[in-house]
Write a protein that holds these residues in place. Structure first.
Motif, mmCIF file in Angstrom:
data_model
loop_
_atom_site.group_PDB
_atom_site.id
_atom_site.type_symbol
_atom_site.label_atom_id
_atom_site.label_comp_id
_atom_site.label_asym_id
_atom_site.label_seq_id
_atom_site.Cartn_x
_atom_site.Cartn_y
_atom_site.Cartn_z
ATOM 1 N N LEU A 3 -10.181 -20.790 -56.714
ATOM 2 C CA LEU A 3 -9.205 -21.816 -56.384
ATOM 3 C C LEU A 3 -8.266 -22.063 -57.554
ATOM 4 O O LEU A 3 -8.697 -22.211 -58.692
ATOM 5 C CB LEU A 3 -9.909 -23.126 -56.024
ATOM 6 C CG LEU A 3 -9.002 -24.253 -55.512
ATOM 7 C CD1 LEU A 3 -8.375 -23.866 -54.177
ATOM 8 C CD2 LEU A 3 -9.795 -25.553 -55.355
ATOM 9 N N GLN A 4 -6.970 -22.091 -57.244
ATOM 10 C CA GLN A 4 -5.956 -22.468 -58.225
ATOM 11 C C GLN A 4 -5.496 -23.887 -57.945
ATOM 12 O O GLN A 4 -5.261 -24.259 -56.796
ATOM 13 C CB GLN A 4 -4.754 -21.529 -58.161
ATOM 14 C CG GLN A 4 -3.641 -21.922 -59.121
ATOM 15 C CD GLN A 4 -2.441 -20.995 -59.049
ATOM 16 O OE1 GLN A 4 -2.523 -19.895 -58.507
ATOM 17 N NE2 GLN A 4 -1.317 -21.438 -59.603
ATOM 18 N N ILE A 5 -5.373 -24.678 -59.000
ATOM 19 C CA ILE A 5 -4.851 -26.036 -58.897
ATOM 20 C C ILE A 5 -3.644 -26.144 -59.822
ATOM 21 O O ILE A 5 -3.742 -25.832 -61.018
ATOM 22 C CB ILE A 5 -5.903 -27.084 -59.289
ATOM 23 C CG1 ILE A 5 -7.116 -26.997 -58.357
ATOM 24 C CG2 ILE A 5 -5.315 -28.485 -59.256
ATOM 25 C CD1 ILE A 5 -8.250 -27.908 -58.756
ATOM 26 N N SER A 6 -2.527 -26.547 -59.273
ATOM 27 C CA SER A 6 -1.320 -26.716 -60.070
ATOM 28 C C SER A 6 -1.350 -28.066 -60.786
ATOM 29 O O SER A 6 -1.885 -29.050 -60.273
ATOM 30 C CB SER A 6 -0.085 -26.636 -59.176
ATOM 31 O OG SER A 6 0.003 -25.361 -58.548
ATOM 32 N N ASN A 7 -0.787 -28.084 -61.985
ATOM 33 C CA ASN A 7 -0.677 -29.324 -62.768
ATOM 34 C C ASN A 7 -2.025 -30.018 -62.955
ATOM 35 O O ASN A 7 -2.138 -31.242 -62.835
ATOM 36 C CB ASN A 7 0.315 -30.285 -62.099
ATOM 37 C CG ASN A 7 1.697 -29.675 -61.931
ATOM 38 O OD1 ASN A 7 2.232 -29.088 -62.863
ATOM 39 N ND2 ASN A 7 2.259 -29.796 -60.741
ATOM 40 N N ALA A 8 -3.046 -29.236 -63.252
ATOM 41 C CA ALA A 8 -4.372 -29.806 -63.490
ATOM 42 C C ALA A 8 -4.397 -30.640 -64.758
ATOM 43 O O ALA A 8 -5.186 -31.573 -64.880
ATOM 44 C CB ALA A 8 -5.421 -28.697 -63.572
ATOM 45 N N VAL A 9 -3.549 -30.280 -65.711
ATOM 46 C CA VAL A 9 -3.368 -31.060 -66.938
ATOM 47 C C VAL A 9 -1.878 -31.335 -67.075
ATOM 48 O O VAL A 9 -1.051 -30.446 -66.849
ATOM 49 C CB VAL A 9 -3.888 -30.311 -68.181
ATOM 50 C CG1 VAL A 9 -3.608 -31.097 -69.451
ATOM 51 C CG2 VAL A 9 -5.381 -30.031 -68.054
ATOM 52 N N ASP A 10 -1.514 -32.565 -67.439
ATOM 53 C CA ASP A 10 -0.103 -32.939 -67.514
ATOM 54 C C ASP A 10 0.617 -32.155 -68.603
ATOM 55 O O ASP A 10 0.054 -31.831 -69.654
ATOM 56 C CB ASP A 10 0.031 -34.442 -67.763
ATOM 57 C CG ASP A 10 -0.559 -34.863 -69.107
ATOM 58 O OD1 ASP A 10 0.219 -35.034 -70.063
ATOM 59 O OD2 ASP A 10 -1.797 -34.990 -69.194
ATOM 60 N N THR A 11 1.866 -31.833 -68.346
ATOM 61 C CA THR A 11 2.635 -30.979 -69.248
ATOM 62 C C THR A 11 2.902 -31.645 -70.599
ATOM 63 O O THR A 11 2.999 -30.947 -71.614
ATOM 64 C CB THR A 11 3.973 -30.576 -68.599
ATOM 65 O OG1 THR A 11 4.680 -31.749 -68.185
ATOM 66 C CG2 THR A 11 3.736 -29.689 -67.388
ATOM 67 N N ASP A 12 3.016 -32.964 -70.645
ATOM 68 C CA ASP A 12 3.242 -33.630 -71.929
ATOM 69 C C ASP A 12 2.085 -33.387 -72.888
ATOM 70 O O ASP A 12 2.292 -33.129 -74.087
ATOM 71 C CB ASP A 12 3.439 -35.137 -71.726
ATOM 72 C CG ASP A 12 4.790 -35.484 -71.107
ATOM 73 O OD1 ASP A 12 5.691 -34.623 -71.143
ATOM 74 O OD2 ASP A 12 4.938 -36.605 -70.586
ATOM 75 N N VAL A 68 -10.950 -30.620 -60.007
ATOM 76 C CA VAL A 68 -11.538 -29.612 -60.894
ATOM 77 C C VAL A 68 -13.051 -29.797 -60.968
ATOM 78 O O VAL A 68 -13.828 -28.836 -60.889
ATOM 79 C CB VAL A 68 -10.913 -29.691 -62.301
ATOM 80 C CG1 VAL A 68 -11.697 -28.831 -63.292
ATOM 81 C CG2 VAL A 68 -9.458 -29.248 -62.259
ATOM 82 N N GLN A 69 -13.484 -31.036 -61.119
ATOM 83 C CA GLN A 69 -14.913 -31.314 -61.210
ATOM 84 C C GLN A 69 -15.637 -30.959 -59.912
ATOM 85 O O GLN A 69 -16.778 -30.484 -59.938
ATOM 86 C CB GLN A 69 -15.135 -32.793 -61.551
ATOM 87 C CG GLN A 69 -14.564 -33.210 -62.905
ATOM 88 C CD GLN A 69 -15.164 -32.436 -64.064
ATOM 89 O OE1 GLN A 69 -16.357 -32.494 -64.321
ATOM 90 N NE2 GLN A 69 -14.331 -31.684 -64.766
#
Length: 218
Positions: A3-12, A68-69
């Protein structure tokens, strides 16, 4: 389950971390490869205190991501590192070690740290019974997959690809059980959003927790 998740961590967060690593020294990735993988590994890896600090921040963000978890259900992290592929670098077909630092590797992940505009090529390719599938991960995107698959990273043909990779031991050892629990949990949440604490929600909750109780490796 892959599974792919987009924006799993914020870009900042990622931009701040990447900026702090720009002056750091990367080393030959072969130094951490197994005896067979050394022949096909051609990338760079980061080590040292700044690398450890960066990976801890990123792991913390991933721990806050409920989706994710739900996919990995981590019990403990076996290993995590930041790697870089510059033009012409690659990692040929290989199998990850079943044990890292004495921890069983059930689930693997790659978290993209570079925008897709920064590089060309560098696809993560996974082989399963249906053939090969490939992914290009942008900044903040994560791909999670069972660690038992053969996989590779295609050569980067332009630019530089930076990513964090990691392996975890899951509370649920069997990958098909993890997928079933994920599906039930997502259905449970959808039922609650649609109908609140309905009879179906209660029954799904019962199924979910009794299966988790049955399968959890604690």
């Amino acid at each position: 389950m892959i599974l792919q998740i987009s924006n799993a961590v914020d870009t900042d967060t990622i931009k701040s971390i990447v900026a702090g690593l720009e002056a750091e020294q990367f080393r030959d990735g072969k130094k951490t490869a197994g005896w067979a993988a050394k022949d096909v590994k051609n990338n760079q890896q980061l080590s040292g205190k700044k690398s450890e600090a960066a990976t801890q921040v990123l792991l913390g963000r991933l721990q806050q991501n409920a989706l994710v978890q739900s996919v990995m259900r981590p019990k403990q992290v076996a290993r995590v590192t930041i790697n870089r592929y510059q033009q012409g670098e690659y990692y040929g077909t290989h199998m990850d070690d079943s044990l890292m630092n004495g921890v069983r590797t059930d689930s693997s992940f790659t978290l993209g740290l570079s925008p897709l505009s920064d590089f060309e090529g560098g696809e993560l390719v996974i082989e399963d019974a249906s053939g090969e599938r490939s992914w290009r991960l942008g900044q903040g995107d994560i791909l999670m997959y069972p660690s038992h698959y053969l996989h590779r990273v295609n050569p980067v043909t332009k630019g530089s690809r930076l990513a964090m990779i990691g392996w975890v031991q899951s509370l649920i050892k069997q990958p098909n059980y993890r997928e079933l629990l994920f599906d039930i949990e997502q259905s449970l949440k959808a039922e609650f959003d649609a109908n609140g604490k309905s009879e179906n929600f209660d029954r799904l909750t019962k199924v979910f927790h009794n299966l988790l109780r049955e399968w959890a490796d604690v």
